[in-house]
Design a protein around this motif. Structure first.
Motif, PDB file in Angstrom:
ATOM      1  N   GLU A  41      40.911  32.206  11.724  1.00  0.00           N
ATOM      2  CA  GLU A  41      40.853  30.765  11.318  1.00  0.00           C
ATOM      3  C   GLU A  41      39.404  30.305  10.393  1.00  0.00           C
ATOM      4  OE1 GLU A  41      40.572  29.411  15.261  1.00  0.00           O
ATOM      5  OE2 GLU A  41      42.287  28.910  15.752  1.00  0.00           O
ATOM      6  N   ALA A  42      38.504  31.829   9.929  1.00  0.00           N
ATOM      7  CA  ALA A  42      37.453  31.471   9.015  1.00  0.00           C
ATOM      8  C   ALA A  42      38.022  31.963   7.959  1.00  0.00           C
ATOM      9  CB  ALA A  42      36.288  32.178  10.334  1.00  0.00           C
ATOM     10  N   GLY A  43      39.143  31.723   7.600  1.00  0.00           N
ATOM     11  CA  GLY A  43      39.455  32.628   6.500  1.00  0.00           C
ATOM     12  C   GLY A  43      39.665  34.581   6.477  1.00  0.00           C
ATOM     13  N   ILE A  44      39.637  35.171   7.148  1.00  0.00           N
ATOM     14  CA  ILE A  44      39.436  36.483   7.128  1.00  0.00           C
ATOM     15  C   ILE A  44      40.336  36.926   7.592  1.00  0.00           C
ATOM     16  CG2 ILE A  44      37.742  38.396   7.383  1.00  0.00           C
ATOM     17  CD1 ILE A  44      35.396  35.972   8.018  1.00  0.00           C
ATOM     18  N   LEU A  45      40.696  38.350   6.919  1.00  0.00           N
ATOM     19  CA  LEU A  45      41.941  38.503   7.538  1.00  0.00           C
ATOM     20  C   LEU A  45      41.656  40.011   7.921  1.00  0.00           C
ATOM     21  CD1 LEU A  45      44.577  37.722   4.623  1.00  0.00           C
ATOM     22  CD2 LEU A  45      44.384  36.711   7.003  1.00  0.00           C
ATOM     23  N   MET A  46      41.792  40.416   8.730  1.00  0.00           N
ATOM     24  CA  MET A  46      41.446  42.218   9.498  1.00  0.00           C
ATOM     25  C   MET A  46      42.976  42.984   9.776  1.00  0.00           C
ATOM     26  SD  MET A  46      38.911  42.768  13.101  1.00  0.00           S
ATOM     27  CE  MET A  46      40.257  42.893  14.348  1.00  0.00           C
ATOM     28  N   LYS A  47      42.729  44.216   9.743  1.00  0.00           N
ATOM     29  CA  LYS A  47      43.382  44.896   9.922  1.00  0.00           C
ATOM     30  C   LYS A  47      43.558  46.059  10.130  1.00  0.00           C
ATOM     31  CE  LYS A  47      45.351  46.701   5.656  1.00  0.00           C
ATOM     32  NZ  LYS A  47      45.775  47.337   4.428  1.00  0.00           N
ATOM     33  N   GLU A  48      42.067  46.361  10.627  1.00  0.00           N
ATOM     34  CA  GLU A  48      41.438  47.591  11.393  1.00  0.00           C
ATOM     35  C   GLU A  48      40.434  47.436  12.305  1.00  0.00           C
ATOM     36  OE1 GLU A  48      42.048  50.968   9.646  1.00  0.00           O
ATOM     37  OE2 GLU A  48      44.294  51.401   9.948  1.00  0.00           O
ATOM     38  N   VAL A  49      40.018  48.027  13.280  1.00  0.00           N
ATOM     39  CA  VAL A  49      37.759  47.971  13.499  1.00  0.00           C
ATOM     40  C   VAL A  49      38.510  49.120  14.575  1.00  0.00           C
ATOM     41  CG1 VAL A  49      39.425  45.811  15.895  1.00  0.00           C
ATOM     42  CG2 VAL A  49      36.980  46.517  15.386  1.00  0.00           C
ATOM     43  N   PHE A  50      37.129  49.402  14.346  1.00  0.00           N
ATOM     44  CA  PHE A  50      37.084  50.563  14.855  1.00  0.00           C
ATOM     45  C   PHE A  50      35.203  50.506  15.929  1.00  0.00           C
ATOM     46  CE2 PHE A  50      39.590  52.190  12.124  1.00  0.00           C
ATOM     47  CZ  PHE A  50      40.351  52.810  12.268  1.00  0.00           C
ATOM     48  N   LYS A  76      38.515  39.445  -1.519  1.00  0.00           N
ATOM     49  CA  LYS A  76      39.588  39.946  -1.835  1.00  0.00           C
ATOM     50  C   LYS A  76      40.458  40.250  -1.707  1.00  0.00           C
ATOM     51  CE  LYS A  76      38.877  35.205  -3.053  1.00  0.00           C
ATOM     52  NZ  LYS A  76      38.258  34.024  -1.661  1.00  0.00           N
ATOM     53  N   GLU A  77      39.967  41.573  -1.732  1.00  0.00           N
ATOM     54  CA  GLU A  77      40.908  43.117  -1.752  1.00  0.00           C
ATOM     55  C   GLU A  77      40.300  43.849  -0.232  1.00  0.00           C
ATOM     56  OE1 GLU A  77      43.045  43.548  -3.642  1.00  0.00           O
ATOM     57  OE2 GLU A  77      42.859  42.309  -4.877  1.00  0.00           O
ATOM     58  N   TRP A  78      41.360  44.796   0.187  1.00  0.00           N
ATOM     59  CA  TRP A  78      41.405  45.311   1.529  1.00  0.00           C
ATOM     60  C   TRP A  78      40.019  45.739   0.988  1.00  0.00           C
ATOM     61  CZ3 TRP A  78      43.273  43.486   5.987  1.00  0.00           C
ATOM     62  CH2 TRP A  78      44.096  42.798   5.735  1.00  0.00           C
ATOM     63  N   GLY A  79      38.861  46.179   2.111  1.00  0.00           N
ATOM     64  CA  GLY A  79      38.170  47.032   1.952  1.00  0.00           C
ATOM     65  C   GLY A  79      37.015  47.228   3.537  1.00  0.00           C
ATOM     66  N   SER A  80      36.390  48.476   3.533  1.00  0.00           N
ATOM     67  CA  SER A  80      35.583  48.371   4.556  1.00  0.00           C
ATOM     68  C   SER A  80      34.138  47.849   4.350  1.00  0.00           C
ATOM     69  CB  SER A  80      35.703  50.287   5.284  1.00  0.00           C
ATOM     70  OG  SER A  80      34.814  50.384   5.482  1.00  0.00           O
ATOM     71  N   TYR A  81      34.021  47.361   6.245  1.00  0.00           N
ATOM     72  CA  TYR A  81      32.871  46.769   5.968  1.00  0.00           C
ATOM     73  C   TYR A  81      32.030  47.299   7.293  1.00  0.00           C
ATOM     74  CZ  TYR A  81      34.622  44.036   2.493  1.00  0.00           C
ATOM     75  OH  TYR A  81      34.695  42.847   1.247  1.00  0.00           O
ATOM     76  N   GLN A  82      30.627  47.607   7.478  1.00  0.00           N
ATOM     77  CA  GLN A  82      30.516  48.325   8.793  1.00  0.00           C
ATOM     78  C   GLN A  82      29.056  47.745   8.890  1.00  0.00           C
ATOM     79  OE1 GLN A  82      28.225  51.919   7.240  1.00  0.00           O
ATOM     80  NE2 GLN A  82      27.799  53.041   9.954  1.00  0.00           N
ATOM     81  N   TYR A  83      29.327  47.583  10.677  1.00  0.00           N
ATOM     82  CA  TYR A  83      28.121  46.813  11.195  1.00  0.00           C
ATOM     83  C   TYR A  83      27.165  46.963  12.198  1.00  0.00           C
ATOM     84  CZ  TYR A  83      30.752  42.378   9.328  1.00  0.00           C
ATOM     85  OH  TYR A  83      30.941  41.402   8.354  1.00  0.00           O
ATOM     86  N   VAL A  84      26.330  47.253  12.341  1.00  0.00           N
ATOM     87  CA  VAL A  84      25.755  47.811  13.364  1.00  0.00           C
ATOM     88  C   VAL A  84      24.326  47.338  14.122  1.00  0.00           C
ATOM     89  CG1 VAL A  84      24.462  50.030  12.072  1.00  0.00           C
ATOM     90  CG2 VAL A  84      22.765  47.666  11.533  1.00  0.00           C
ATOM     91  N   GLU A  85      24.640  47.638  15.699  1.00  0.00           N
ATOM     92  CA  GLU A  85      23.651  46.752  16.645  1.00  0.00           C
ATOM     93  C   GLU A  85      22.476  46.355  15.923  1.00  0.00           C
ATOM     94  OE1 GLU A  85      21.698  48.212  20.738  1.00  0.00           O
ATOM     95  OE2 GLU A  85      23.531  49.482  20.037  1.00  0.00           O
ATOM     96  N   ALA A  95      38.456  38.422   2.100  1.00  0.00           N
ATOM     97  CA  ALA A  95      38.891  37.834   3.032  1.00  0.00           C
ATOM     98  C   ALA A  95      40.322  36.604   2.171  1.00  0.00           C
ATOM     99  CB  ALA A  95      38.247  36.692   1.672  1.00  0.00           C
ATOM    100  N   ALA A  96      40.719  35.780   2.886  1.00  0.00           N
ATOM    101  CA  ALA A  96      42.389  35.226   3.064  1.00  0.00           C
ATOM    102  C   ALA A  96      41.992  34.175   1.503  1.00  0.00           C
ATOM    103  CB  ALA A  96      42.784  34.032   3.462  1.00  0.00           C
ATOM    104  N   LYS A  97      43.058  33.897   0.894  1.00  0.00           N
ATOM    105  CA  LYS A  97      43.790  33.152  -0.386  1.00  0.00           C
ATOM    106  C   LYS A  97      42.868  31.888  -0.155  1.00  0.00           C
ATOM    107  CE  LYS A  97      47.272  35.367  -2.505  1.00  0.00           C
ATOM    108  NZ  LYS A  97      48.911  35.236  -2.724  1.00  0.00           N
ATOM    109  N   GLY A  98      41.873  31.711  -0.945  1.00  0.00           N
ATOM    110  CA  GLY A  98      40.998  30.236  -1.449  1.00  0.00           C
ATOM    111  C   GLY A  98      40.008  30.256  -0.596  1.00  0.00           C
ATOM    112  N   THR A  99      39.123  31.170   0.174  1.00  0.00           N
ATOM    113  CA  THR A  99      38.271  31.165   1.104  1.00  0.00           C
ATOM    114  C   THR A  99      36.930  32.074   0.409  1.00  0.00           C
ATOM    115  OG1 THR A  99      39.056  33.038   2.554  1.00  0.00           O
ATOM    116  CG2 THR A  99      39.710  30.164   3.310  1.00  0.00           C
TER     117      THR A  99
END
Length: 398
Positions: free
Chosen positions: A108-117, A169-178, A134-138
């Motif tokens: 709904e926020a314009g972000i397409l998610m493929k995998e989460v670990f 705009k392309e699939w990529g891996s993003y890392q988040y930490v506590e 990112a979804a098109k146009g976002t």
């Protein structure tokens, strides 16, 4: 990557694939073997050093010292490789329902998610790795995703410091930490020696890995451009060594070796390092020929000092690490020698702890400016040496 699920959670396993782990360990062993070769050569040649000529003796001694230093550096690189290879984590099963809820909210926020670990490291800190685009146009921001994760996992997450600002705009891996428990604000105030146009002091605030902050201050001997180049050299190299994973102690030893190898062309410089773990509040100091630092806890002041010589004097250094645990509202104050010199022209440097205890300001920049202006008042506005004040304030997010 191997997962071994047990009751919804995975057991500890290497982050690296088994092949990569073995390769790193093999490289580490090679570096250790090379270090041992240097050590063996040293032991043989030390017995052969004969003082036939003083100059020749000094050159042989310096060569031996440099080889000792090289062996230490190779062992440190081997240790870093081993730590990376043996780093482990636990895979935590999030549950299909929660993953679908997260995916829907992000879509709904314009972000397409493929995998989460969701991972938990050996130190207990959690980490999330996402494959998304990112979804098109976002043009969603990477930090916005951290807010989604914080809500759905009931724990504050932030993107790693190397993350881009926007989701690509392309699939990529993003890392988040506590997100760390503590956060900091910093402030600096400086004055240049009145006969010079540039300060011989250099400083830096830098993030060290995730959840770590290092403050570095170096005072080049003398003043002007030469002193500035020397202290800048020290600060730049500390930043580079800490960034790639060397310990503070090894970084200091390597810089000292480089200064000694520079001979008369390289002046001595002081070095003051304060490194903080923002998850635990533990702070570590290393001081090499530098002025005292101070920890301010309301009106109470603790002085942290060391009686040793600057970098570039002796190959073997007297170096120790001072550890303290900080709490909400503490301040760390780091100074160059010019501050103490200005005080000595007035009420005396021994009065500094009392002066710091009276300060009721909260903003680190205002505290730094207050200290500098007070010291300038003591020297009647005369700046006989470069003056630098660094202040770090720490606050507990909880």
């Amino acid at each position: 990557m191997k997962k071994q699920l047990t009751n919804g959670e995975a057991t500890f396993d290497s982050i690296l694939p088994e092949y990569g782990k073995k390769k790193l360990l093999m490289y580490a062993d090679s570096f250790r073997d090379l270090a041992n070769t240097f050590t063996d050569i040293q032991q043989q040649e030390k017995a052969e050093v004969i003082a036939e000529d003083r100059q020749e003796y000094l050159w042989k001694r310096r060569l031996l010292e440099n080889r000792d230093l090289m062996a230490e550096h190779l062992n440190e690189v081997a240790q870093i490789m081993t730590q990376v290879a043996e780093e482990s984590c636990r895979f935590i099963h999030m549950g299909d329902r929660k993953i679908k809820q997260l995916s829907h909210a992000m879509k709904e926020a314009g972000i397409l998610m493929k995998e989460v670990f969701l991972l938990e490291k050996e130190d207990g800190h959690r980490e999330v790795n996402l494959v998304m685009r990112a979804a098109k146009g976002t043009g969603p921001e990477v930090e916005e995703v951290g807010n989604f994760l914080s809500v759905f996992l009931n724990m504050r997450f932030m993107p790693v410091r190397t993350s881009p600002v926007f989701v690509g705009k392309e699939w990529g891996s993003y890392q988040y930490v506590e997100e760390p428990r503590f956060h900091v604000l910093t402030g600096v105030a400086k004055a240049v020696k009145e006969t010079e146009s540039i300060s011989g002091d250099n400083y830096s605030f830098m993030e060290v890995r995730e959840g770590g902050l290092a403050a570095v201050l170096s005072d080049g001997m003398g003043s002007g451009e030469k002193a500035c180049r020397d202290s800048e050299f020290v600060v730049d190299f500390v930043e580079k060594f800490l960034e790639v994973g060397f310990s503070k102690e090894t970084a200091v030893q390597m810089i000292n070796g480089a200064l000694i190898a520079g001979g008369e062309s390289q002046n001595m410089s002081t070095l003051d390092i304060c490194q903080m773990d923002l998850y635990t509040g533990v702070c570590e100091f290393i001081k090499i020929g530098s002025a005292p630092s101070y920890i301010k806890r309301e009106n109470l002041i603790e002085q942290v000092s060391a009686r040793n010589l600057p970098l570039g004097v002796f190959y073997e250094m007297d170096m120790e690490v001072t550890r303290r645990r900080l709490v909400d509202g503490d301040y760390i104050i780091m100074l160059s020698d010019g501050i103490l010199d200005a005080l000595s022209q007035g009420i005396g440097e021994e009065m500094l702890p009392e002066i710091l205890g009276r300060i009721n300001l909260k903003n680190p920049s205002e505290i730094a400016s207050h200290i500098l202006n007070f010291c300038l008042g003591q020297s009647k506005g005369k700046v006989r040496d470069d003056m630098t004040v660094m202040v770090i304030g720490i606050w507990d997010e909880n």
